[in-house]
Design a protein around this motif. Structure first.
Motif, PDB file in Angstrom:
ATOM      1  N   MET A   1       0.789  -1.256  -0.120  1.00 56.45           N
ATOM      2  CA  MET A   1       0.121  -0.241   0.092  1.00 56.45           C
ATOM      3  C   MET A   1       0.876   1.174   0.147  1.00 56.45           C
ATOM      4  O   MET A   1       1.602   1.374   0.806  1.00 56.45           O
ATOM      5  CB  MET A   1      -0.880  -0.166   1.194  1.00 56.45           C
ATOM      6  CG  MET A   1      -1.430   1.261   1.316  1.00 56.45           C
ATOM      7  SD  MET A   1      -2.255   1.681   3.032  1.00 56.45           S
ATOM      8  CE  MET A   1      -2.795   0.187   3.841  1.00 56.45           C
ATOM      9  N   ALA A   2       0.601   2.211  -0.949  1.00 51.16           N
ATOM     10  CA  ALA A   2       1.200   3.461  -0.882  1.00 51.16           C
ATOM     11  C   ALA A   2       0.569   4.332   0.163  1.00 51.16           C
ATOM     12  O   ALA A   2      -0.526   4.750   0.365  1.00 51.16           O
ATOM     13  CB  ALA A   2       1.131   4.088  -2.205  1.00 51.16           C
ATOM     14  N   VAL A   3       1.645   4.926   1.097  1.00 50.31           N
ATOM     15  CA  VAL A   3       1.082   5.822   2.063  1.00 50.31           C
ATOM     16  C   VAL A   3       1.415   7.061   1.815  1.00 50.31           C
ATOM     17  O   VAL A   3       2.471   7.513   1.136  1.00 50.31           O
ATOM     18  CB  VAL A   3       1.573   5.341   3.295  1.00 50.31           C
ATOM     19  CG1 VAL A   3       1.447   6.690   4.493  1.00 50.31           C
ATOM     20  CG2 VAL A   3       1.094   3.902   3.821  1.00 50.31           C
ATOM     21  N   ASN A   4       0.645   8.220   1.879  1.00 46.40           N
ATOM     22  CA  ASN A   4       0.604   9.546   1.681  1.00 46.40           C
ATOM     23  C   ASN A   4       1.656  10.061   2.757  1.00 46.40           C
ATOM     24  O   ASN A   4       1.250  10.216   3.834  1.00 46.40           O
ATOM     25  CB  ASN A   4      -0.729  10.264   1.559  1.00 46.40           C
ATOM     26  CG  ASN A   4      -0.622  11.742   1.263  1.00 46.40           C
ATOM     27  OD1 ASN A   4       0.717  12.100   0.992  1.00 46.40           O
ATOM     28  ND2 ASN A   4      -1.532  12.384   1.104  1.00 46.40           N
ATOM     29  N   THR A   5       2.865  10.358   2.320  1.00 47.47           N
ATOM     30  CA  THR A   5       3.624  11.011   3.278  1.00 47.47           C
ATOM     31  C   THR A   5       3.634  12.618   3.290  1.00 47.47           C
ATOM     32  O   THR A   5       4.185  13.175   4.218  1.00 47.47           O
ATOM     33  CB  THR A   5       5.215  10.997   2.737  1.00 47.47           C
ATOM     34  OG1 THR A   5       5.375  11.289   1.588  1.00 47.47           O
ATOM     35  CG2 THR A   5       5.515   9.474   2.846  1.00 47.47           C
ATOM     36  N   THR A   6       2.582  13.277   2.471  1.00 50.70           N
ATOM     37  CA  THR A   6       2.195  14.675   2.658  1.00 50.70           C
ATOM     38  C   THR A   6       0.769  14.740   2.914  1.00 50.70           C
ATOM     39  O   THR A   6       0.190  15.230   2.241  1.00 50.70           O
ATOM     40  CB  THR A   6       2.581  15.455   1.441  1.00 50.70           C
ATOM     41  OG1 THR A   6       1.753  14.920   0.262  1.00 50.70           O
ATOM     42  CG2 THR A   6       4.285  15.330   1.067  1.00 50.70           C
ATOM     43  N   ALA A   7       0.396  14.068   4.270  1.00 49.49           N
ATOM     44  CA  ALA A   7      -0.810  14.026   4.812  1.00 49.49           C
ATOM     45  C   ALA A   7      -1.377  15.330   4.674  1.00 49.49           C
ATOM     46  O   ALA A   7      -0.971  16.354   5.223  1.00 49.49           O
ATOM     47  CB  ALA A   7      -0.867  13.164   5.953  1.00 49.49           C
ATOM     48  N   THR A   8      -2.672  15.439   4.284  1.00 54.36           N
ATOM     49  CA  THR A   8      -3.623  16.752   4.588  1.00 54.36           C
ATOM     50  C   THR A   8      -4.670  16.187   5.361  1.00 54.36           C
ATOM     51  O   THR A   8      -5.507  15.328   5.016  1.00 54.36           O
ATOM     52  CB  THR A   8      -4.096  17.286   3.298  1.00 54.36           C
ATOM     53  OG1 THR A   8      -4.732  16.211   2.378  1.00 54.36           O
ATOM     54  CG2 THR A   8      -2.991  17.884   2.343  1.00 54.36           C
ATOM     55  N   SER A  14     -11.535  10.080   6.947  1.00 57.68           N
ATOM     56  CA  SER A  14     -10.641   9.622   5.831  1.00 57.68           C
ATOM     57  C   SER A  14      -9.458   9.395   6.657  1.00 57.68           C
ATOM     58  O   SER A  14      -9.099  10.601   7.022  1.00 57.68           O
ATOM     59  CB  SER A  14     -10.700  10.235   4.756  1.00 57.68           C
ATOM     60  OG  SER A  14     -11.801   9.986   3.950  1.00 57.68           O
ATOM     61  N   CYS A  15      -8.762   8.476   6.595  1.00 61.22           N
ATOM     62  CA  CYS A  15      -7.247   8.446   7.001  1.00 61.22           C
ATOM     63  C   CYS A  15      -6.397   9.353   6.046  1.00 61.22           C
ATOM     64  O   CYS A  15      -6.733   9.182   4.883  1.00 61.22           O
ATOM     65  CB  CYS A  15      -6.515   6.940   6.899  1.00 61.22           C
ATOM     66  SG  CYS A  15      -5.159   6.995   7.524  1.00 61.22           S
ATOM     67  N   PRO A  16      -5.714  10.365   6.647  1.00 63.93           N
ATOM     68  CA  PRO A  16      -5.091  11.169   5.804  1.00 63.93           C
ATOM     69  C   PRO A  16      -3.767  10.526   5.160  1.00 63.93           C
ATOM     70  O   PRO A  16      -3.095  10.971   4.165  1.00 63.93           O
ATOM     71  CB  PRO A  16      -4.529  12.177   6.811  1.00 63.93           C
ATOM     72  CG  PRO A  16      -4.247  11.625   7.985  1.00 63.93           C
ATOM     73  CD  PRO A  16      -5.450  10.570   8.035  1.00 63.93           C
ATOM     74  N   PHE A  17      -3.401   9.337   5.624  1.00 66.07           N
ATOM     75  CA  PHE A  17      -2.194   8.725   5.197  1.00 66.07           C
ATOM     76  C   PHE A  17      -2.570   7.571   4.013  1.00 66.07           C
ATOM     77  O   PHE A  17      -1.686   7.397   3.026  1.00 66.07           O
ATOM     78  CB  PHE A  17      -1.532   7.825   6.096  1.00 66.07           C
ATOM     79  CG  PHE A  17      -1.158   8.859   7.184  1.00 66.07           C
ATOM     80  CD1 PHE A  17      -0.010   9.648   7.112  1.00 66.07           C
ATOM     81  CD2 PHE A  17      -1.779   9.108   8.432  1.00 66.07           C
ATOM     82  CE1 PHE A  17       0.117  10.743   7.994  1.00 66.07           C
ATOM     83  CE2 PHE A  17      -1.412   9.803   9.292  1.00 66.07           C
ATOM     84  CZ  PHE A  17      -0.467  10.740   9.067  1.00 66.07           C
ATOM     85  N   GLY A  35      -4.248  -1.152  13.726  1.00 66.42           N
ATOM     86  CA  GLY A  35      -4.256  -2.065  12.702  1.00 66.42           C
ATOM     87  C   GLY A  35      -3.624  -2.007  11.608  1.00 66.42           C
ATOM     88  O   GLY A  35      -3.670  -3.012  10.721  1.00 66.42           O
ATOM     89  N   ASN A  36      -2.973  -0.958  11.173  1.00 62.29           N
ATOM     90  CA  ASN A  36      -2.121  -0.444  10.024  1.00 62.29           C
ATOM     91  C   ASN A  36      -0.802   0.109  10.077  1.00 62.29           C
ATOM     92  O   ASN A  36      -0.712   1.107  10.477  1.00 62.29           O
ATOM     93  CB  ASN A  36      -3.165   0.430   9.225  1.00 62.29           C
ATOM     94  CG  ASN A  36      -2.622   0.602   7.627  1.00 62.29           C
ATOM     95  OD1 ASN A  36      -1.298   0.602   7.475  1.00 62.29           O
ATOM     96  ND2 ASN A  36      -3.565   0.551   6.893  1.00 62.29           N
ATOM     97  N   ALA A  37       0.084  -0.640   9.799  1.00 56.27           N
ATOM     98  CA  ALA A  37       1.465  -0.410  10.207  1.00 56.27           C
ATOM     99  C   ALA A  37       1.900   0.718   9.479  1.00 56.27           C
ATOM    100  O   ALA A  37       2.496   1.577   9.955  1.00 56.27           O
ATOM    101  CB  ALA A  37       2.373  -1.518  10.042  1.00 56.27           C
ATOM    102  N   ASP A  38       1.664   0.548   8.122  1.00 52.44           N
ATOM    103  CA  ASP A  38       1.979   1.889   7.229  1.00 52.44           C
ATOM    104  C   ASP A  38       1.457   3.046   7.664  1.00 52.44           C
ATOM    105  O   ASP A  38       2.304   4.107   7.672  1.00 52.44           O
ATOM    106  CB  ASP A  38       1.574   1.552   5.796  1.00 52.44           C
ATOM    107  CG  ASP A  38       2.323   0.204   5.203  1.00 52.44           C
ATOM    108  OD1 ASP A  38       3.481   0.085   5.540  1.00 52.44           O
ATOM    109  OD2 ASP A  38       1.937  -0.198   4.391  1.00 52.44           O
ATOM    110  N   CYS A  39       0.099   3.105   8.072  1.00 51.80           N
ATOM    111  CA  CYS A  39      -0.270   4.650   8.656  1.00 51.80           C
ATOM    112  C   CYS A  39       0.028   4.720   9.857  1.00 51.80           C
ATOM    113  O   CYS A  39       0.141   6.243  10.252  1.00 51.80           O
ATOM    114  CB  CYS A  39      -1.854   4.302   8.648  1.00 51.80           C
ATOM    115  SG  CYS A  39      -2.886   4.109   7.021  1.00 51.80           S
TER     116      CYS A  39
END
Length: 60
Positions: A1-8, A14-17, A35-39
Motif C-alpha cells: 500500500m502506498a502511504v501519503n507522506t504529505t498528509a492533509t 478519512s485516514c490522511p495517510f 491495525g495498519n502499520a503503514d499508517c
C-alpha cells in the motif's frame, strides 16, 4: 500500500495517510493506525515533524 507522506488533514472521516474511511474521527483513527502499520508509521513521522512546533503535549 502506498502511504501519503504529505498528509492533509481535511476530511475527519478519512485516514490522511491512505484515504481509507474511518469508523469515527477520533477513536476510529486510533483503531485504524493500531491495525495498519503503514499508517501508524506515517502518523509517527508526521507527529515527529510537528513536535517542535508545539510546546509540551497537545492540550486538546
Amino acid at each position: 500500500m502506498a502511504v501519503n507522506t504529505t498528509a492533509t488533514w481535511n476530511d475527519p472521516i478519512s485516514c490522511p495517510f491512505c484515504g481509507d474511511e474511518l469508523a469515527s474521527p477520533g477513536a476510529g483513527f486510533i483503531d485504524h493506525i493500531d491495525g495498519n502499520a503503514d499508517c501508524e508509521d506515517g502518523f509517527e513521522h508526521w507527529r515527529a515533524n510537528i513536535a517542535g512546533d508545539l510546546a509540551g503535549e497537545w492540550s486538546g
